[in-house]
Design a protein around this motif. Sequence first.
Motif, PDB file in Angstrom:
ATOM      1  N   MET A   1      43.959  38.224  41.614  1.00 32.50           N
ATOM      2  CA  MET A   1      44.377  39.545  42.256  1.00 32.50           C
ATOM      3  C   MET A   1      44.522  40.406  41.058  1.00 32.50           C
ATOM      4  N   TYR A   2      44.123  41.592  41.418  1.00 34.64           N
ATOM      5  CA  TYR A   2      44.055  42.785  40.686  1.00 34.64           C
ATOM      6  C   TYR A   2      45.547  43.534  40.756  1.00 34.64           C
ATOM      7  N   THR A   3      46.139  43.969  39.689  1.00 34.58           N
ATOM      8  CA  THR A   3      47.277  44.681  39.847  1.00 34.58           C
ATOM      9  C   THR A   3      47.028  46.166  39.921  1.00 34.58           C
ATOM     10  N   ALA A   4      47.771  47.100  40.213  1.00 36.99           N
ATOM     11  CA  ALA A   4      47.556  48.241  40.069  1.00 36.99           C
ATOM     12  C   ALA A   4      47.341  48.686  38.767  1.00 36.99           C
ATOM     13  N   SER A   5      46.555  49.945  38.451  1.00 34.69           N
ATOM     14  CA  SER A   5      46.355  50.390  37.385  1.00 34.69           C
ATOM     15  C   SER A   5      47.031  51.683  37.268  1.00 34.69           C
ATOM     16  N   ALA A  66      51.492  47.692  54.174  1.00 37.81           N
ATOM     17  CA  ALA A  66      52.168  46.496  53.397  1.00 37.81           C
ATOM     18  C   ALA A  66      51.666  45.541  52.628  1.00 37.81           C
ATOM     19  N   SER A  67      50.319  45.403  53.222  1.00 38.03           N
ATOM     20  CA  SER A  67      49.091  44.517  52.320  1.00 38.03           C
ATOM     21  C   SER A  67      48.761  45.531  51.124  1.00 38.03           C
ATOM     22  N   ILE A  71      49.787  45.021  46.410  1.00 41.63           N
ATOM     23  CA  ILE A  71      49.036  44.850  45.421  1.00 41.63           C
ATOM     24  C   ILE A  71      49.043  46.048  44.462  1.00 41.63           C
ATOM     25  N   CYS A  72      49.536  47.038  44.947  1.00 39.01           N
ATOM     26  CA  CYS A  72      49.526  48.447  44.587  1.00 39.01           C
ATOM     27  C   CYS A  72      50.823  49.232  44.933  1.00 39.01           C
ATOM     28  N   THR A  94      48.003  57.179  43.881  1.00 42.66           N
ATOM     29  CA  THR A  94      48.640  56.234  42.965  1.00 42.66           C
ATOM     30  C   THR A  94      48.846  57.119  41.942  1.00 42.66           C
ATOM     31  N   GLY A  95      49.974  57.604  41.423  1.00 43.20           N
ATOM     32  CA  GLY A  95      50.264  58.504  40.491  1.00 43.20           C
ATOM     33  C   GLY A  95      49.480  59.660  40.732  1.00 43.20           C
ATOM     34  N   ARG A  96      48.617  60.240  39.805  1.00 44.59           N
ATOM     35  CA  ARG A  96      47.932  61.448  39.942  1.00 44.59           C
ATOM     36  C   ARG A  96      46.590  61.152  40.428  1.00 44.59           C
TER      37      ARG A  96
END
Length: 373
Positions: A1-5, A66-67, A71-72, A94-96
Motif C-alpha cells: 500500500m502506498y502512503t500519502a506523499s 473512510a477508505s 491511506i491518505c 492533500t496539503g497544497r
Amino acid sequence: MYTASSSVSAPPRLQQRNAFTAGTGPYPRPVEAGRAPRPAGTVGRPLSGRIDLSGPQGAQLRKAVASVHRICPEFNPVQVLRRSGRSVLIVGTTGRTTAVAKCLLDHSPAWSERLRHEIASYRAFVRHRPPVRVPRLIAADPENCTLVIERMPGRPAALTRHPVEAPPRADVRAVLGAIVRLGSWRPPAGMFDAPLDYGSRISRYHELGLFTDRDLGDLQKLLHGLAQAGGRQGMGQFCHGDALLSNILLSPTGPVLVDWEHAGWYLPGYDLATLWAVLGDAPLARRQISQLAQQSGTAARDAFLVNLMLVLTREIRTYETAVQRTMRDAPPVPTGQAQPGPAAGEEQRLLLRRLHDDCAMARRAVRAAVGTR
C-alpha cells in the motif's frame, strides 16, 4: 500500500472555459450534492464546499472517504466529481495539492480487477515514467480498491465518447502525437501484461453472432501472419487501452492521459483504432490515423485492421445494449397523447447505424488485406 506523499506543487487553477458536464470525461465538472449540474460553459465555483454525507447515498460516501483516509489521512474531501453504481470520484486537497480519489462501490471481481490494474499502472509509472504526462500517484490500496492521484489541469479533448463535431485540428495533432510517443515506449519486461486475448475475443464474437464465418477465418489468417512476421514480442506495442478523447486532457504543457485501467501490450495500433472508431464525424482525422497506422508496413496495417474490427464490434455491442435498454425502460404513451419528440434513444440508433457502416468498411479492408497475403 502506498502512503500519502508530500505536496509538490500548488493546486492547479480551475479552468473557467470548457467546463465539464457531469458524468462525462475523466474529470467532470464538480456537482454539489443535491443540486443539478450547471450547463456546460458556465463559470464554475472555486474548489470549496462540503459534501453532503446524509441519507443512504451519504453512507456510501462516508465509507468511501473512510477508505481514502486510511491511506491518505491528510486528504480533505471537497466535492463529488462523479458517482455511478460502480465507483465514486471525489476531489479534495492533500496539503497544497489538489487530488482526485477514486473508490470502487461495486466490488465484483471484474470491476475490482480493473481498478487494481489501474493502481498497478500508476505504481509502475512511479519507477518508469512513460513519454507522456500522467497524474502523479499519491496513495493506493488495491485490497480496498481505492486510488488517490494528483488532479491535473486541463480540458478533455472531447466531452463524450463519440464527439458529434470534429475536434480542432490542433487538438487532434496533440492527441495523436501523445499516442505515437506512448506506442514507441518499451517498459521493462514483466511490468505489464497483455489485457486482450485476441484469439479468444475473436472466437467469442463469432459465437455471439457478431462475426460471420468469413470474418472468423479472415481475422485468424491475419493473426497467423502477424505471429509469423514478428511473434508476440516482435509485434507487441504498449498502449493505453482506452484512448478515448474523453480520457485525454489538453493542457498548455501538453496532453495528459488518465484512466489507465486497460494499459498493457496489444497488437500495434490498438489506441489508434480506438480513436478512429470514435471520430466518425472527423474524416480528416480518420485519414491521418489510417496513414499513421500503415506507415510501418503491411504487418502494422494488418494489426490495425484486426484491432479496428474488435473495437468497432465492441462499440456496436455496447450501443445495441443501450438502445434495447432505452426502449425497454421508456414509459408507455397514453392513448390520445402525442408521441414524444426525439430522445437520446434516437441518437443512439443513429450512432449505431454509423458504427455498422464503419464495421462494414473495416470488413472490406480486412478481406482486401487477406487477399494480398
